[in-house]
Design a protein around this motif. Structure first.
Motif, PDB file in Angstrom:
ATOM      1  N   CYS A   1      35.907 -61.307  40.854  1.00  0.00           N
ATOM      2  CA  CYS A   1      36.155 -59.869  40.729  1.00  0.00           C
ATOM      3  C   CYS A   1      34.880 -59.118  40.374  1.00  0.00           C
TER       4      CYS A   1
ATOM      5  N   SER B   1      33.362 -55.109  39.203  1.00  0.00           N
ATOM      6  CA  SER B   1      33.569 -53.740  38.742  1.00  0.00           C
ATOM      7  C   SER B   1      32.236 -53.022  38.735  1.00  0.00           C
TER       8      SER B   1
ATOM      9  N   ASP C   1      37.577 -50.214  36.781  1.00  0.00           N
ATOM     10  CA  ASP C   1      38.203 -50.509  38.068  1.00  0.00           C
ATOM     11  C   ASP C   1      37.584 -51.787  38.629  1.00  0.00           C
ATOM     12  N   TRP C   2      38.411 -52.582  39.292  1.00  0.00           N
ATOM     13  CA  TRP C   2      37.970 -53.874  39.801  1.00  0.00           C
ATOM     14  C   TRP C   2      38.393 -54.048  41.258  1.00  0.00           C
TER      15      TRP C   2
ATOM     16  N   CYS D   1      38.778 -57.540  43.860  1.00  0.00           N
ATOM     17  CA  CYS D   1      38.815 -58.997  43.729  1.00  0.00           C
ATOM     18  C   CYS D   1      39.000 -59.668  45.084  1.00  0.00           C
TER      19      CYS D   1
ATOM     20  N   GLY E   1      34.117 -52.095  34.021  1.00  0.00           N
ATOM     21  CA  GLY E   1      35.401 -52.765  33.934  1.00  0.00           C
ATOM     22  C   GLY E   1      36.599 -51.852  34.030  1.00  0.00           C
TER      23      GLY E   1
ATOM     24  N   ALA F   1      40.983 -57.343  30.810  1.00  0.00           N
ATOM     25  CA  ALA F   1      39.647 -56.995  30.347  1.00  0.00           C
ATOM     26  C   ALA F   1      39.780 -55.755  29.477  1.00  0.00           C
TER      27      ALA F   1
ATOM     28  N   PRO G   1      41.999 -56.998  35.793  1.00  0.00           N
ATOM     29  CA  PRO G   1      41.110 -57.047  36.957  1.00  0.00           C
ATOM     30  C   PRO G   1      41.811 -57.441  38.243  1.00  0.00           C
ATOM     31  N   ASP G   2      42.714 -58.422  38.163  1.00  0.00           N
ATOM     32  CA  ASP G   2      43.389 -58.909  39.370  1.00  0.00           C
ATOM     33  C   ASP G   2      44.853 -59.171  39.063  1.00  0.00           C
TER      34      ASP G   2
ATOM     35  N   MET H   1      36.330 -59.869  27.936  1.00  0.00           N
ATOM     36  CA  MET H   1      37.258 -60.498  28.869  1.00  0.00           C
ATOM     37  C   MET H   1      38.168 -61.447  28.103  1.00  0.00           C
TER      38      MET H   1
END
Length: 387
Positions: free
Chosen positions: A238, A240, A246-247, A249, A244, A193, A211-212, A182
């Motif tokens: 968040c 996944s 797909d996330w 949030c 990591g 990420a 992630p967001d 991260m």
């Protein structure tokens, strides 16, 4: 040496009562989680949030505290992460390009890397006695990178760049192929990420994701379980379910922001956080349903929480502090973070914890740094209940 007389629990019972979340006032103010790095030019991790009325005072140490011992003081080492390969062999990652190693369980440490400015190492993971990876960034050009060693830190690969537009942070492998890193900072976009499914030996082996898109920074500590389920929190929270790639949030768990995140399994988890301005304060929230619902603040204290570390769904610590105020230590819980007691006051900002088990025996280490930019390593040993 056994340190606990009550066989059904690892550590003594928590005895402190906690206050509820302070009421918010409508006016937004500038809340600062911290400034990073500590040594050299720094970036502020902050957000505009409603003002909080805080009247927290520091709790006294529980007289039935666990017997933490200061194992070592590392001169000039601002430690951000530690990792033990065995009960004897461990590594510490620090600012100004430092990596330290112990071969006797943390009693003595040898500096095995010292690159100086502009290198900053914020993550380390030992996958075996000889295999270790470090992660961090170059503070002169905003390159985030990792390095590997396969001979216990004697030699290292060249820098493997994951980003050229920000700072790298911690990294976590769940096996020799699957890992997640991260970022701490991105210059022009929300934090990224990076994940790999083939070991990550070259930059092309890593895939970057955001992630967001509406979020910002995350705390140093994120959670990654062996089933590839990841959680990270900071400005937003968040999740996944695929290493990591797909996330999903949502807003931060705390009304201010979050920071460290730890899940012992897919049911029990915790987020912490804290600020150094306008208040000096720290907090913890818990979930018992995988993050569907969260408690209010079960811990609300006078310095930020920087690391959460649980051995079981019930037994664990919340560590942190503020080095510039000479405050810090570890709070302890035996009921899954519903209640807490101050286990030890270290006067240092505690940043990372790790443990090793041999049967039901367990040793825990927590490391950080004080206002004199000295690294500190504390340890405690005990016996877990039989499974």
């Amino acid at each position: 040496m056994k340190v606990f007389q009550v066989s059904r629990l690892l550590f003594v019972a928590a005895m402190a009562s906690m206050s509820v979340v302070p009421a918010a006032i409508a006016q937004d103010v500038h809340h600062v989680a911290g400034r990073s790095p500590v040594q050299g030019p720094s970036h502020e991790m902050a957000a505009e949030r409603p003002a909080q009325t805080s009247a927290r005072t520091l709790d006294s140490v529980n007289p039935r505290t666990n017997p933490w011992q200061l194992q070592a003081t590392l001169p000039g080492a601002v430690i951000h992460d530690i990792s033990f390969a065995t009960p004897q062999v461990g590594y510490a990652a620090a600012e100004l390009g430092q990596v330290w190693k112990t071969t006797n369980g943390g009693k003595n440490w040898t500096e095995i890397m010292n690159l100086g400015f502009p290198y900053y190492w914020f993550g380390v993971q030992a996958s075996g006695v000889n295999d270790v990876i470090i992660s961090g960034f170059n503070d002169s050009n905003f390159e985030g990178m990792i390095r590997y060693s396969q001979d216990g830190g004697t030699t290292w690969t060249p820098d493997i760049f994951l980003t050229t537009n920000g700072w790298g942070d911690r990294i976590h492998y769940i096996n020799f192929q699957d890992a997640l890193e991260m970022d701490q900072l991105n210059l022009s976009a929300p934090n990224a990420a990076h994940y790999t499914t083939d070991g990550g030996a070259s930059a092309s082996d890593w895939t970057a994701v955001v992630p967001d898109p509406n979020g910002g920074w995350f705390g140093d500590q994120f959670s990654l379980l062996s089933n590839q389920h990841a959680r990270a929190s900071g400005i937003t929270y968040c999740t996944s379910l695929n290493l990591g790639a797909d996330w999903s949030c949502r807003a931060s768990i705390d009304s201010v922001f979050d920071g460290p995140t730890f899940f012992v399994n897919d049911t029990f988890g915790w987020v912490g956080g804290g600020e150094i301005s306008p208040n000096l304060e720290g907090w913890v929230h818990r979930t018992a349903d995988g993050g569907t619902t969260w408690s209010g603040r079960t811990l609300d204290i006078g310095w930020p929480i920087r690391e959460i570390f649980f051995l079981t769904p019930n037994i664990g610590w919340a560590a942190g502090g503020n080095y510039s105020s000479n405050l810090g230590g570890m709070y302890f819980s035996t009921d899954g973070g519903q209640t807490w007691s101050l286990d030890i006051s270290t006067g240092a900002e505690m940043k990372s914890c790790d443990s090793k088990r041999q049967g039901n025996h367990v040793q825990v280490w927590c490391a950080g740094y004080n206002g004199g930019f000295e690294g500190v390593v504390y340890t405690v040993q005990g016996t877990l209940p039989a499974e």
